[in-house]
Design an enzyme around this catalytic site. Structure first.
Site, PDB file in Angstrom:
ATOM      1  CB  THR A  69      -0.921   0.009   1.230  1.00  0.00           C
ATOM      2  OG1 THR A  69      -1.681  -1.202   1.261  1.00  0.00           O
ATOM      3  CG2 THR A  69      -1.873   1.195   1.184  1.00  0.00           C
ATOM      4  CE  LYS A 125      -5.130  -2.232   0.912  1.00  0.00           C
ATOM      5  NZ  LYS A 125      -3.836  -2.906   0.961  1.00  0.00           N
ATOM      6  CE  LYS A 166       1.776   2.169   5.219  1.00  0.00           C
ATOM      7  NZ  LYS A 166       1.409   1.485   3.929  1.00  0.00           N
TER       8      LYS A 166
END
Length: 304
Positions: free
Chosen positions: A103, A179, A248
């Protein structure tokens, strides 16, 4: 759908053996594929070596010349550091494909795609939608984007260990955008359920009763049912996805939203919620532990 016999590239490399990498590689090995594995911390690859994986002493050694190498690492910096080594590009050559499962930001995907076009190999975005338990059960979904030839070459490998593979076109960043947007939506579900559970509990209605009711008609879907059950269980210490990694991803989405001038007010709310939970010491807990911060602010005890 799983394949009985290996098809296409029967040997390939895999860099980054975390919880997700462990589950994916184990499934490929069980199907008869040969997988070269590399991880900075060697201890993490030992279970896979016992299952037949081939150890690579460096990221470059994980690359089958002209073949495929998959990466699944924690963040943009970790991924970029792997591709500071020119030998990887030389081994990939014109025919090789780098399948990027991490990711990461769309910007990093474009940087790496450009670097591959100059030095060797093709960049294919293929982030994973699923947690380690669903990956182990071959129930995850892959988003993929990049050149059509690379998509068709890699797709059989991904289909062999997943529920479905969704193609999102030629853009090297498209699957990563999807995503990040998907994780944003899941995070809003966790936040809204946590708030709703706190609200009904403070007003005399058991959260379990409320959950059983809304999942019968209003939110009768996998995400609400799965995360709702997890929140009600109160089991946050053993992470399937660590809270600090959730933060994150939210920060990556904020960065990309800023760069594309996309107002996303809920992202700021989520960022503050995750920061507060991190400050409470929940960084290595599951990312659903933000529910504990919701309960703390509502004056409720940590456990339900």
């Amino acid at each position: 759908m799983s394949s009985a016999q290996p098809t296409g590239d029967q040997e390939f490399g895999f860099i980054g053996i975390g919880q997700m990498g462990q589950a994916m590689v184990a499934n490929w090995l069980a199907l008869g594929y040969r997988v070269r594995v590399y991880n900075r911390t060697r201890e993490k690859i030992l279970p896979l070596l016992q299952q037949g994986a081939i150890e690579a002493a460096s990221p470059a050694e994980a690359v089958v010349p002209g073949g495929l190498v998959m990466t699944c690492v924690s963040d943009d910096h970790a991924l970029l550091s792997i591709f500071e080594e020119d030998e990887i590009f030389r081994r990939l050559g014109q025919e090789g494909v780098h399948v990027s499962m991490s990711t990461i930001s769309p910007r990093t995907a474009r940087v790496l795609a450009d670097k591959h076009s100059q030095l060797g190999g093709t960049y294919l975005a293929s982030p994973v939608m699923g947690r380690p338990d669903t990956v182990a059960a071959k129930r995850q979904t892959f988003y993929i984007s990049g050149p059509a030839a690379a998509r068709q070459r890699v797709k059989p490998l991904l289909q062999a260990i997943s529920r479905q593979v969704l193609e999102l076109g030629d853009g090297p960043e498209a699957a990563h955008v999807a995503k990040l947007a998907s994780n944003f939506l899941i995070a809003t579900v966790v936040e809204s359920l946590s708030e709703a559970f706190a609200f009904v509990e403070k007003n005399g209605l058991p959260p379990q009763t409320f959950f059983d009711t809304i999942t019968e008609f209003l939110f009768d879907c996998f995400i609400y049912k799965g995360y709702g059950r997890h929140l009600l269980s109160g089991q946050f210490r053993d992470p399937l996805f660590r809270l600090q990694l959730g933060l994150k991803d939210i920060n990556l989405s904020l960065q990309s939203a800023t760069e594309s001038r996309t107002p996303m007010p809920f992202l700021s709310v989520l960022r503050d919620r995750y920061l507060a939970a991190l400050a409470q010491g929940y960084g290595d807990w599951d990312w659903t532990a933000i529910a504990l911060e919701v309960r703390r602010q509502a004056g409720l005890p940590p456990s339900q």
